[in-house]
Design an enzyme around this catalytic site. Structure first.
Site, mmCIF file in Angstrom:
data_model
loop_
_atom_site.group_PDB
_atom_site.id
_atom_site.type_symbol
_atom_site.label_atom_id
_atom_site.label_comp_id
_atom_site.label_asym_id
_atom_site.label_seq_id
_atom_site.Cartn_x
_atom_site.Cartn_y
_atom_site.Cartn_z
ATOM 1 N N ASP A 1 -4.630 2.627 2.599
ATOM 2 C CA ASP A 1 -4.021 2.737 1.275
ATOM 3 C C ASP A 1 -4.524 4.012 0.619
ATOM 4 O O ASP A 1 -5.222 3.959 -0.402
ATOM 5 C CB ASP A 1 -4.405 1.512 0.434
ATOM 6 C CG ASP A 1 -3.715 1.501 -0.913
ATOM 7 O OD1 ASP A 1 -4.176 0.764 -1.798
ATOM 8 O OD2 ASP A 1 -2.716 2.249 -1.087
ATOM 9 N N PRO A 2 -4.179 5.172 1.212
ATOM 10 C CA PRO A 2 -4.807 6.404 0.758
ATOM 11 C C PRO A 2 -4.342 6.869 -0.609
ATOM 12 O O PRO A 2 -3.258 6.520 -1.058
ATOM 13 C CB PRO A 2 -4.377 7.414 1.829
ATOM 14 C CG PRO A 2 -3.091 6.888 2.350
ATOM 15 C CD PRO A 2 -3.197 5.405 2.282
ATOM 16 N N ARG B 1 0.823 -1.195 0.000
ATOM 17 C CA ARG B 1 0.000 0.000 0.000
ATOM 18 C C ARG B 1 0.856 1.244 0.000
ATOM 19 O O ARG B 1 2.054 1.187 0.248
ATOM 20 C CB ARG B 1 -0.940 -0.016 1.191
ATOM 21 C CG ARG B 1 -0.453 -0.889 2.324
ATOM 22 C CD ARG B 1 -1.453 -1.033 3.375
ATOM 23 N NE ARG B 1 -2.627 -1.744 2.892
ATOM 24 C CZ ARG B 1 -3.211 -2.714 3.559
ATOM 25 N NH1 ARG B 1 -2.720 -3.117 4.690
ATOM 26 N NH2 ARG B 1 -4.283 -3.290 3.098
ATOM 27 N N THR B 2 0.207 2.371 -0.256
ATOM 28 C CA THR B 2 0.923 3.637 -0.307
ATOM 29 C C THR B 2 1.395 4.034 1.080
ATOM 30 O O THR B 2 0.622 4.051 2.020
ATOM 31 C CB THR B 2 -0.020 4.750 -0.810
ATOM 32 O OG1 THR B 2 -0.711 4.292 -1.941
ATOM 33 C CG2 THR B 2 0.765 5.988 -1.149
ATOM 34 N N SER B 3 2.679 4.362 1.206
ATOM 35 C CA SER B 3 3.177 4.836 2.495
ATOM 36 C C SER B 3 3.627 6.283 2.409
ATOM 37 O O SER B 3 3.568 7.002 3.387
ATOM 38 C CB SER B 3 4.356 4.000 2.960
ATOM 39 O OG SER B 3 4.106 2.654 2.690
#
Lengths: 244, 262
Positions: A125-126, A21-23
């Site tokens: 996971d924005p 996921r996006t970090s």
């Protein structure tokens, strides 16, 4: 409904069964400023895409028209903004396919985006963006913001990122109802200039977009005149004599 | 309609190109208690006859609020109608959740029609046995739709469904051209009158009729029974007045001509 599942299945599954996921963001845009004026809504942003502290891309369009009635401006991860544009493209397409006299206005688009952003945040996971949504429908002006965690609100003037700290105070002091287009542009340029001086990720290449009942106009990129001849900028280390 | 060898399955065509099960489903609508709908440019009115199975029981609910801006009246298998109303309410609420705005009526009826169509093309399903009059208001104006078990939907200025609805339709056909200019109260009055027509002699009281209205500044709601009774009374007064004059006219005209046999 299909559209919602499309927006939510983006966490990638790697070979060993774990999910990624996006970090953190990679290529980012800086502030977007929006304000209502007499005939509609005006929005401005620079055309820079930073890669960390490098000003890597200098011609990134961060404001786009959505359907007939809305404008979307974004700061944050540029690739996530492009993904959002894809979702909205499909949304508007299905809306147009109905061909029945009804159309999605800025309020509906704003709420749809809020749902998408909030749902992604809940999955850790924005979409790493702060979005500004402005538009006019049936004479009603609309201006709202959604952040990457789903916080959303409407106001007469909004700004993202550094704009919140540097531009909003100016707008709070000088914005009033029914600005003419020229007054609004002038006020906008005042804010953009402050951001150019003080935000290190800002570049001197701006696009100003306006939306009215008639439609959308996005200006060609242009630069503002800056002045660096202030006496305090002469001999900058004057006050720091003695440091090694 | 008579039984034939093509009417067992909904998935069997007849040689004449008919789906008999679907047509039988539409028959179920015709057997249900009457429902009428009328529309002006700013308001839509729905009215139904409340049939109770016996004097001991209460009547079945036939008018449902789907959202502030949409309501339905049903005729036929009320159980099917209840289930479909739940579906309609769900669609409206889901749309409002994502878009913070009311679902346009035309899009709702298309979804309902598509749902009904599915049941005409599956061997393990049967068509819904209920007709729905969908009344709604959105940014394109006031609308009245009729959804039938076949999966078709039509938009109407005014319509009536259910048993003895032809009498109401005849009444509405005479007046519908002026409905767009009707005031809210005139629309309600005509709806009640249309219901009266379907009763054909039976006494109309507010106990056996339900009226609902929706308008630009008025969320969909059922009208209070007392107000309906007042409207019924005012209609009845108008009818009684000419009846009193009639006997005198008869005496005057009976000298020469033979009485008319209508």
């Amino acid at each position: 409904m299909e559209l919602q599942t499309l927006a939510m299945k983006d966490a990638t599954i790697v070979d060993d069964g774990t999910t990624e996921r996006t970090s953190y963001p990679y290529v980012t845009g800086t502030s977007v400023i929006g304000m209502k004026y007499k005939e509609g809504v005006i929005m401005a942003a620079d055309t820079g895409g930073s890669y960390g502290s490098t000003l890597r891309y200098k011609s990134v369009e961060r404001i786009k028209p959505i359907g007939k009635h809305s404008l979307l401006g974004a700061s944050g991860e540029i690739s996530d903004f492009q993904e959002i544009l894809r979702y909205l493209d499909e949304l508007i397409l299905y809306d147009n396919m109905w061909d029945d006299g009804n159309s999605l206005g800025p309020k509906e688009v704003h709420n749809y985006l809020t749902r998408v952003m909030y749902n992604r945040r809940n999955k850790f996971d924005p979409l790493w963006n702060s979005l500004v949504l402005g538009g006019v429908k049936n004479g009603q002006k609309y201006l709202g913001m959604v952040s990457m965690n789903g916080t959303h609100f409407e106001d007469n003037h909004v700004a993202t990122g550094f704009g919140n700290h540097l531009a909003r105070p100016i707008l709070r002091a000088e914005w009033h109802e029914d600005l003419s287009f020229e007054e609004a542009v002038k006020l906008m340029e005042k804010c953009l200039l402050v951001l150019l001086y003080r935000d290190r990720s800002a570049i001197n290449k701006f696009q100003v977009a306006k939306i009215t009942e008639e439609g959308v106009t996005i200006s060609q990129p242009y630069a503002l005149k800056t002045y660096w001849g202030f006496s305090a900028f002469q001999n900058p280390s004057k006050g720091a004599v003695g440091s090694w | 309609m008579f039984r034939n060898q093509y009417d067992t399955d909904v998935t069997t065509w007849s040689p004449a190109g008919r789906l008999f099960q679907v047509e039988y489903a539409m028959e179920a609508v015709k057997q249900g208690a009457a429902a009428v709908g009328l529309r002006s440019t700013s308001h839509v009115v729905l009215a139904t006859v409340n049939k109770a199975t016996s004097d001991l029981s209460s009547y079945q609910k036939k008018v449902f609020k789907v959202d502030d801006h949409i309501g339905v009246a049903i005729s036929g298998l009320t159980a099917d109608g209840r289930v479909l109303s739940r579906y309609l309410r769900n669609e409206c609420i889901n749309h409002a959740f994502v878009y913070e705005s009311p679902l346009p009526v035309s899009r709702l009826v298309v979804r309902l029609a598509d749902k009904a169509q599915v049941c005409t093309q599956r061997s393990w399903k049967r068509p819904y046995g209920v007709g729905l009059l969908v009344a709604g208001l959105d940014e394109t104006g006031a609308h009245l739709y009729y959804n039938c078990p076949s999966g078709n939907y039509f938009e109407y200025q005014a319509f009536a469904i259910g048993s003895r609805s032809q009498a109401a339709k005849t009444f509405l056909e005479r007046r519908f051209e002026s409905f767009n200019n009707y005031s809210r109260d005139e629309l309600i009055k005509d709806a009640v009158f249309a219901i009266k027509e379907t009763l054909q002699g039976e006494k109309l009281t507010s106990a056996i009729c339900t009226v609902a209205i929706l308008g630009k500044d008025e969320a969909f709601h059922l009208i209070d029974q007392k107000i309906i009774q007042e409207i019924i009374d005012s209609i009845e007064i108008k009818e009684d007045a000419p009846a009193e004059q009639a006997p005198e006219q008869d005496e005057a005209g009976s000298s020469g001509a033979a009485p008319m046999d209508i």
